[in-house]
Scaffold this motif. Structure first.
Motif, PDB file in Angstrom:
ATOM      1  N   LYS A 121      -8.887 -11.400  20.335  1.00  0.00           N
ATOM      2  CA  LYS A 121      -8.758 -11.994  19.003  1.00  0.00           C
ATOM      3  C   LYS A 121      -9.315 -11.099  17.896  1.00  0.00           C
ATOM      4  CE  LYS A 121      -9.094 -16.350  18.210  1.00  0.00           C
ATOM      5  NZ  LYS A 121      -7.810 -16.830  17.769  1.00  0.00           N
ATOM      6  N   THR A 122     -10.209 -10.186  18.237  1.00  0.00           N
ATOM      7  CA  THR A 122     -10.825  -9.361  17.200  1.00  0.00           C
ATOM      8  C   THR A 122     -10.401  -7.892  17.238  1.00  0.00           C
ATOM      9  OG1 THR A 122     -12.781  -8.987  18.587  1.00  0.00           O
ATOM     10  CG2 THR A 122     -12.862 -10.840  17.052  1.00  0.00           C
ATOM     11  N   LYS A 123      -9.942  -7.404  18.380  1.00  0.00           N
ATOM     12  CA  LYS A 123      -9.650  -5.970  18.515  1.00  0.00           C
ATOM     13  C   LYS A 123      -8.162  -5.630  18.616  1.00  0.00           C
ATOM     14  CE  LYS A 123     -14.083  -5.179  18.826  1.00  0.00           C
ATOM     15  NZ  LYS A 123     -14.779  -5.136  17.570  1.00  0.00           N
ATOM     16  N   ALA A 124      -7.354  -6.531  19.139  1.00  0.00           N
ATOM     17  CA  ALA A 124      -5.936  -6.224  19.339  1.00  0.00           C
ATOM     18  C   ALA A 124      -5.182  -6.328  18.009  1.00  0.00           C
ATOM     19  CB  ALA A 124      -5.326  -7.166  20.367  1.00  0.00           C
ATOM     20  N   PRO A 125      -4.279  -5.367  17.734  1.00  0.00           N
ATOM     21  CA  PRO A 125      -3.553  -5.368  16.461  1.00  0.00           C
ATOM     22  C   PRO A 125      -2.396  -6.378  16.434  1.00  0.00           C
ATOM     23  CG  PRO A 125      -3.003  -3.403  17.725  1.00  0.00           C
ATOM     24  CD  PRO A 125      -4.031  -4.157  18.521  1.00  0.00           C
ATOM     25  N   PHE A 126      -2.779  -7.636  16.194  1.00  0.00           N
ATOM     26  CA  PHE A 126      -1.824  -8.726  15.974  1.00  0.00           C
ATOM     27  C   PHE A 126      -2.051  -9.262  14.568  1.00  0.00           C
ATOM     28  CE2 PHE A 126      -2.302  -9.118  20.640  1.00  0.00           C
ATOM     29  CZ  PHE A 126      -0.971  -9.109  21.018  1.00  0.00           C
ATOM     30  N   TRP A 127      -0.971  -9.691  13.919  1.00  0.00           N
ATOM     31  CA  TRP A 127      -1.075 -10.310  12.598  1.00  0.00           C
ATOM     32  C   TRP A 127      -0.384 -11.651  12.653  1.00  0.00           C
ATOM     33  CZ3 TRP A 127       0.127  -5.223  13.524  1.00  0.00           C
ATOM     34  CH2 TRP A 127      -0.844  -4.311  13.130  1.00  0.00           C
ATOM     35  N   LYS A 128      -1.079 -12.681  12.108  1.00  0.00           N
ATOM     36  CA  LYS A 128      -0.571 -14.057  12.146  1.00  0.00           C
ATOM     37  C   LYS A 128      -0.106 -14.492  10.764  1.00  0.00           C
ATOM     38  CE  LYS A 128      -3.735 -15.887  15.655  1.00  0.00           C
ATOM     39  NZ  LYS A 128      -4.747 -16.924  15.882  1.00  0.00           N
ATOM     40  N   LEU A 129       1.113 -15.014  10.726  1.00  0.00           N
ATOM     41  CA  LEU A 129       1.661 -15.608   9.510  1.00  0.00           C
ATOM     42  C   LEU A 129       1.899 -17.087   9.805  1.00  0.00           C
ATOM     43  CD1 LEU A 129       2.800 -15.271   6.619  1.00  0.00           C
ATOM     44  CD2 LEU A 129       5.033 -14.817   7.697  1.00  0.00           C
ATOM     45  N   GLU A 130       1.116 -17.935   9.151  1.00  0.00           N
ATOM     46  CA  GLU A 130       1.256 -19.378   9.351  1.00  0.00           C
ATOM     47  C   GLU A 130       2.140 -19.975   8.272  1.00  0.00           C
ATOM     48  OE1 GLU A 130      -2.892 -20.706  11.504  1.00  0.00           O
ATOM     49  OE2 GLU A 130      -2.726 -20.957   9.340  1.00  0.00           O
ATOM     50  N   ALA A 131       2.988 -20.907   8.688  1.00  0.00           N
ATOM     51  CA  ALA A 131       3.779 -21.699   7.745  1.00  0.00           C
ATOM     52  C   ALA A 131       3.251 -23.123   7.811  1.00  0.00           C
ATOM     53  CB  ALA A 131       5.255 -21.665   8.127  1.00  0.00           C
ATOM     54  N   GLY A 132       3.175 -23.762   6.652  1.00  0.00           N
ATOM     55  CA  GLY A 132       2.658 -25.130   6.639  1.00  0.00           C
ATOM     56  C   GLY A 132       2.883 -25.799   5.312  1.00  0.00           C
ATOM     57  N   ASP A 133       2.091 -26.837   5.062  1.00  0.00           N
ATOM     58  CA  ASP A 133       2.267 -27.644   3.853  1.00  0.00           C
ATOM     59  C   ASP A 133       1.934 -26.878   2.569  1.00  0.00           C
ATOM     60  OD1 ASP A 133      -0.467 -27.552   4.257  1.00  0.00           O
ATOM     61  OD2 ASP A 133      -0.775 -29.713   4.041  1.00  0.00           O
ATOM     62  N   GLN A 134       1.267 -25.727   2.701  1.00  0.00           N
ATOM     63  CA  GLN A 134       0.945 -24.929   1.520  1.00  0.00           C
ATOM     64  C   GLN A 134       1.725 -23.619   1.496  1.00  0.00           C
ATOM     65  OE1 GLN A 134      -3.295 -24.561   1.126  1.00  0.00           O
ATOM     66  NE2 GLN A 134      -3.627 -26.756   1.388  1.00  0.00           N
ATOM     67  N   GLY A 135       2.883 -23.599   2.151  1.00  0.00           N
ATOM     68  CA  GLY A 135       3.704 -22.395   2.205  1.00  0.00           C
ATOM     69  C   GLY A 135       3.319 -21.509   3.367  1.00  0.00           C
ATOM     70  N   LYS A 136       3.576 -20.201   3.212  1.00  0.00           N
ATOM     71  CA  LYS A 136       3.248 -19.233   4.263  1.00  0.00           C
ATOM     72  C   LYS A 136       2.075 -18.380   3.810  1.00  0.00           C
ATOM     73  CE  LYS A 136       7.812 -18.863   6.299  1.00  0.00           C
ATOM     74  NZ  LYS A 136       8.841 -17.956   6.811  1.00  0.00           N
ATOM     75  N   ASN A 137       1.185 -18.114   4.759  1.00  0.00           N
ATOM     76  CA  ASN A 137       0.083 -17.219   4.441  1.00  0.00           C
ATOM     77  C   ASN A 137      -0.384 -16.469   5.680  1.00  0.00           C
ATOM     78  OD1 ASN A 137      -1.080 -19.880   5.240  1.00  0.00           O
ATOM     79  ND2 ASN A 137      -3.006 -18.792   5.025  1.00  0.00           N
ATOM     80  N   TRP A 138      -0.838 -15.228   5.440  1.00  0.00           N
ATOM     81  CA  TRP A 138      -1.384 -14.396   6.515  1.00  0.00           C
ATOM     82  C   TRP A 138      -2.778 -14.882   6.828  1.00  0.00           C
ATOM     83  CZ3 TRP A 138       1.744 -11.464   9.199  1.00  0.00           C
ATOM     84  CH2 TRP A 138       2.933 -11.043   8.610  1.00  0.00           C
ATOM     85  N   VAL A 139      -3.086 -14.997   8.095  1.00  0.00           N
ATOM     86  CA  VAL A 139      -4.371 -15.521   8.542  1.00  0.00           C
ATOM     87  C   VAL A 139      -5.379 -14.374   8.640  1.00  0.00           C
ATOM     88  CG1 VAL A 139      -5.572 -16.718  10.410  1.00  0.00           C
ATOM     89  CG2 VAL A 139      -3.232 -17.370   9.806  1.00  0.00           C
ATOM     90  N   GLU A 140      -6.504 -14.558   8.004  1.00  0.00           N
ATOM     91  CA  GLU A 140      -7.591 -13.586   8.069  1.00  0.00           C
ATOM     92  C   GLU A 140      -8.382 -13.803   9.361  1.00  0.00           C
ATOM     93  OE1 GLU A 140      -8.318 -11.194   5.736  1.00  0.00           O
ATOM     94  OE2 GLU A 140      -6.480 -11.788   4.692  1.00  0.00           O
ATOM     95  N   ALA A 141      -9.055 -12.761   9.798  1.00  0.00           N
ATOM     96  CA  ALA A 141      -9.922 -12.885  10.971  1.00  0.00           C
ATOM     97  C   ALA A 141     -11.034 -13.884  10.666  1.00  0.00           C
ATOM     98  CB  ALA A 141     -10.516 -11.529  11.326  1.00  0.00           C
ATOM     99  N   LYS A 142     -11.378 -14.672  11.644  1.00  0.00           N
ATOM    100  CA  LYS A 142     -12.420 -15.688  11.476  1.00  0.00           C
ATOM    101  C   LYS A 142     -13.793 -15.114  11.807  1.00  0.00           C
ATOM    102  CE  LYS A 142      -9.790 -19.907  12.486  1.00  0.00           C
ATOM    103  NZ  LYS A 142      -8.731 -19.546  11.649  1.00  0.00           N
ATOM    104  N   ASP A 143     -14.784 -15.521  11.030  1.00  0.00           N
ATOM    105  CA  ASP A 143     -16.159 -15.090  11.290  1.00  0.00           C
ATOM    106  C   ASP A 143     -16.607 -15.504  12.687  1.00  0.00           C
ATOM    107  OD1 ASP A 143     -16.422 -13.871   8.823  1.00  0.00           O
ATOM    108  OD2 ASP A 143     -17.343 -15.625   7.875  1.00  0.00           O
ATOM    109  N   ALA A 144     -16.196 -16.706  13.115  1.00  0.00           N
ATOM    110  CA  ALA A 144     -16.607 -17.196  14.435  1.00  0.00           C
ATOM    111  C   ALA A 144     -16.075 -16.289  15.548  1.00  0.00           C
ATOM    112  CB  ALA A 144     -16.119 -18.629  14.650  1.00  0.00           C
ATOM    113  N   ASP A 145     -14.852 -15.774  15.383  1.00  0.00           N
ATOM    114  CA  ASP A 145     -14.296 -14.857  16.383  1.00  0.00           C
ATOM    115  C   ASP A 145     -15.070 -13.547  16.405  1.00  0.00           C
ATOM    116  OD1 ASP A 145     -12.338 -16.690  17.136  1.00  0.00           O
ATOM    117  OD2 ASP A 145     -10.876 -15.901  15.702  1.00  0.00           O
TER     118      ASP A 145
END
Length: 155
Positions: A121-145
């Motif tokens: 979750k923190t090292k592999a080069p994946f990018w997440k684009l979420e679609a939802g009630d507020q449109g689409k947005n790229w997900v930033e890395a989480k502090d917890a991860d």
């Protein structure tokens, strides 16, 4: 005799958990088989999610996943390791990632499985684009991860 192997796949197609389990659980030397499956959920940080698109850097992603697997092997006596990560657009409830680890003992298998997902979750080069009630947005890395991965640095 234990047959060690690593299997790392990045693919658009779904995977079968029973088939993947059967593939890694066929060695009588293994006393532990631990698996993890991550799925698309319907929320993130309080927002509704309707689907998820994952992009990656081909070639580099697989290399990083192999490096993470090698690091796990340096820490624990593992027999079989499988990482399957999907890319593309996925609907709610669809499977995203499968991690399967076998070892002679449960503690090593549990720890390695947790290590693998934390580092993935923190090292592999994946990018997440979420679609939802507020449109689409790229997900930033989480502090917890990041914190989870940092804990492994200290161990």
């Amino acid at each position: 005799m234990t047959a060690m192997f690593d299997r790392v796949l990045v693919q658009t197609d779904d995977f079968s958990v029973p088939q993947e389990y059967a593939r890694i659980a066929d060695d009588n030397s293994d006393g532990a088989v631990v698996t993890f499956v991550g799925k698309v959920r319907d929320f993130n940080d309080g927002s509704v999610v309707t689907d998820l698109t994952l992009e990656h850097y081909p070639g580099m992603t697989e290399a990083v996943l192999q490096q993470i697997t090698a690091q796990a092997r340096e820490r624990w006596p593992l027999n079989k390791v499988t990482i399957i990560h999907r890319v593309g657009t996925m609907a709610l409830g669809e499977q995203i990632v499968f991690i399967g680890v076998t070892s002679a003992h449960r503690k090593a298998a549990f720890a390695a499985c947790e290590f693998l997902i934390d580092f993935l979750k923190t090292k592999a080069p994946f990018w997440k684009l979420e679609a939802g009630d507020q449109g689409k947005n790229w997900v930033e890395a989480k502090d917890a991860d990041e914190q989870a991965a940092q804990m492994w640095q200290q161990k």
